[in-house]
Scaffold this active site. Structure first.
Site, PDB file in Angstrom:
ATOM      1  N   LYS A 279       0.860  -1.183   0.000  1.00 10.35           N
ATOM      2  CA  LYS A 279       0.000   0.000   0.000  1.00 10.35           C
ATOM      3  C   LYS A 279       0.894   1.229   0.000  1.00 10.35           C
ATOM      4  CE  LYS A 279      -4.295   1.598   0.347  1.00 10.35           C
ATOM      5  NZ  LYS A 279      -5.062   1.303   1.575  1.00 10.35           N
ATOM      6  N   HIS A 280       0.693   2.118  -0.955  1.00  8.82           N
ATOM      7  CA  HIS A 280       1.502   3.326  -1.081  1.00  8.82           C
ATOM      8  C   HIS A 280       2.997   3.005  -1.091  1.00  8.82           C
ATOM      9  CE1 HIS A 280      -1.977   5.870  -0.981  1.00  8.82           C
ATOM     10  NE2 HIS A 280      -2.352   5.400   0.196  1.00  8.82           N
ATOM     11  N   ASN A 422      12.847   5.567   7.547  1.00  8.97           N
ATOM     12  CA  ASN A 422      13.458   4.539   8.390  1.00  8.97           C
ATOM     13  C   ASN A 422      12.556   3.311   8.437  1.00  8.97           C
ATOM     14  OD1 ASN A 422      15.901   5.794   9.358  1.00  8.97           O
ATOM     15  ND2 ASN A 422      14.606   7.182  10.564  1.00  8.97           N
ATOM     16  N   HIS A 528      14.579   5.588  -0.140  1.00  8.94           N
ATOM     17  CA  HIS A 528      13.881   6.866  -0.005  1.00  8.94           C
ATOM     18  C   HIS A 528      12.851   7.083  -1.111  1.00  8.94           C
ATOM     19  CE1 HIS A 528      17.590   7.613   2.381  1.00  8.94           C
ATOM     20  NE2 HIS A 528      16.698   8.187   3.173  1.00  8.94           N
TER      21      HIS A 528
END
Length: 528
Positions: A279-280, A422, A528
């Site tokens: 999800k996302h 993180n 990232h």
């Protein structure tokens, strides 16, 4: 420049000869004189068409193993001459240069040659010179000349001629010119990228990227953003080469999330049946099981709330039992290396559910280039293909992990590689039980993952949170002991992390004080 340009003479010289005879026959039927070279000319003659050799036009034979055949004023003059410029017309008459109104060229198959593993000299011989030169000349003179570089544009050309009494419009020629320049740019990109690799140039002074439009998207991440999906020509299993059996057109976010799910599930190609729910762009549940249905159920139980409207990726062909389980909630996309007929029939009742089938799983160790745009430029790096070697783990705690813990640590580490930093991942018995992603503080990720596990325990009516007896993976080192202490308080018994903090001794001492086993990988997986 004229709006409508007549088409009396065409030069056809192609490597990909699909559709060439049909196109040439259609042009000849419209009274167009055909010029050609080498194999293209032979193919057209064998089909019974009248063709004039470029060598006859220029008065020079092909030479130097075909390296020189179209680099001649009678070719480039015919392409570049401005028909409405008296000086150009006079020069054409003086030197016997006839206009060429249509150029049909596709290039030596350099990309395919390199992909097939050709050696350096063979690759060099497959760099086209005359083709790009002619394409650029014709495209520059699109005020008068049409240039076709893609087989896919043959039908559009003939439709244009039919609609305009055998002529081409300026708007049509301009679109063809843009496509032509994009093609030569992509070709040069392929050559320069290959050569940089061949000579070991990791950071060449100039670098470019190219792609082919696969899909115009309704919008990007948000409705006010325009977007499109481009492919890089790779034939590797994955989203770009998947077959969509049903469902609505994929959106920008669908494509991004599905790729993330497929990349992670491909890490488990040799494992037991495995399922990833994303999800996302973050995994909210990953698990293995005795069957796909069991793996899906265990992944779903990690975070049922986030799984709603998510993406499901499988490492085995979709079967009926798994299909029935998936359809119990709203799911955006399912991607798998195949599907049974019964599973397909079950999904067919869910018209909006996209089902994508691939030819297999990706190879997560294959080198690739990843780039990210920033203001005024872009960052380029190798894709993260790092994996744990069998002897890579260093036990730094007083207690070594048990065999069960060690297996879960490796599983958790694989998942953490695909979680936004993180990243903290709690795992137990080959399944995630809590995932903390994308927080600015590592301890916050640790707390969020534990809290989500506790929430699921309550929802499922479990006596204790599933983090009890779990292991934890951290994508980077713990800068302080607080994250590790939080994991221990949640019930974790073992930790895997890269190590390398100035406070490693403090973190190790905290692990020993709580009876935790801890291993260092020496490898970080920031994402990232």
């Amino acid at each position: 420049m004229t709006d409508r340009a007549p088409l009396t003479r065409a030069l056809l010289s192609v490597s990909d000869k699909d559709g060439l005879v049909e196109l040439a026959r259609a042009l000849a039927a419209r009274g167009v004189e055909l010029l050609s070279t080498g194999g293209s000319a032979r193919l057209l003659r064998d089909a019974g068409l009248e063709v004039r050799d470029v060598a006859d036009l220029t008065g020079f034979p092909e030479m130097m193993d075909g390296r020189v055949k179209t680099l001649h004023p009678k070719v480039h003059g015919g392409l570049l001459a401005l028909r409405d410029d008296p000086g150009h017309v006079a020069a054409m008459e003086q030197h016997g240069i006839a206009p060429i109104d249509l150029l049909v060229v596709n290039l030596y198959p350099f990309e395919a040659t390199v992909a097939a593993g050709a050696d350096y000299d063979t690759a060099i011989e497959n760099i086209d010179i005359g083709g790009p030169a002619m394409i650029r000349a014709a495209a520059k003179n699109h005020g008068h000349v049409a240039v076709v570089t893609d087989v896919e544009d043959y039908d559009a050309l003939l439709a244009e001629l039919d609609a305009n009494d055998g002529q081409t419009t300026y708007a049509f020629r301009r679109r063809l010119a843009q496509t032509a320049y994009a093609r030569t740019a992509a070709y040069d990109t392929a050559v320069s990228t290959w050569m940089a690799s061949a000579i070991g140039e990791a950071a060449p002074r100039r670098r470019s990227f190219a792609g082919t439009l696969a899909q115009t998207l309704r919008y990007g991440e948000n409705p006010h953003q325009q977007a499109a999906f481009y492919t890089d020509g790779s034939d590797a299993p994955g989203l770009a080469n998947a077959e969509q059996l049903q469902g609505k057109e994929l959106s920008y976010n669908n494509i991004n999330d599905t790729d993330a799910a497929f990349a992670l599930v491909s890490e488990f190609a040799d494992a037991a049946p495995a399922c990833v729910i994303v999800k996302h762009a973050n995994p909210c549940g990953v698990a293995t099981g005795g069957s796909l249905a069991e793996a899906y159920g265990r992944a779903f139980d990690c975070d049922r709330t986030s799984a709603f409207g998510g993406i499901v990726a499988l490492n085995r062909p979709l079967d009926a039992a798994t299909a029935r389980a998936i359809t119990e909630i709203f799911t955006e996309v399912v991607i798998a290396p195949g599907a049974s007929d019964e599973a397909r029939a079950i999904f067919a009742a869910k018209k909006n559910l996209r089902l994508l089938l691939t030819a297999g799983l990706a190879d997560p160790t294959t080198a690739a280039t990843a780039f990210t745009q920033v203001s005024g430029g872009f960052l380029v790096q190798d894709r993260d293909t790092g994996r744990l070697a069998p002897d890579a783990l260093k036990v730094v705690s007083e207690r070594a992990p048990s065999e069960r813990e060690l297996a879960d640590l490796r599983f958790a580490w694989t998942v953490a590689k695909h979680v936004k930093s993180n990243a903290i991942v709690y795992c137990k018995d080959g399944a995630t039980v809590g995932v903390g992603a994308g927080q600015m503080s590592r301890v916050d990720s640790t707390r969020i993952a534990a809290r989500k596990a506790a929430d699921m325990a309550e929802a499922l009516g479990l006596a204790a949170p599933p983090t009890q007896g779990s292991v934890v993976a951290s994508d980077a080192f713990f800068p302080f002991a607080d994250g590790l202490i939080t994991a221990a308080e949640a019930g974790a018994t073992a930790i895997i992390q890269p190590g390398g903090s100035m406070r490693d001794d403090e973190v190790i001492a905290a692990a020993d004080a709580r009876g935790l086993a801890m291993v260092f990988t020496g490898m970080r997986h920031f994402r990232h």
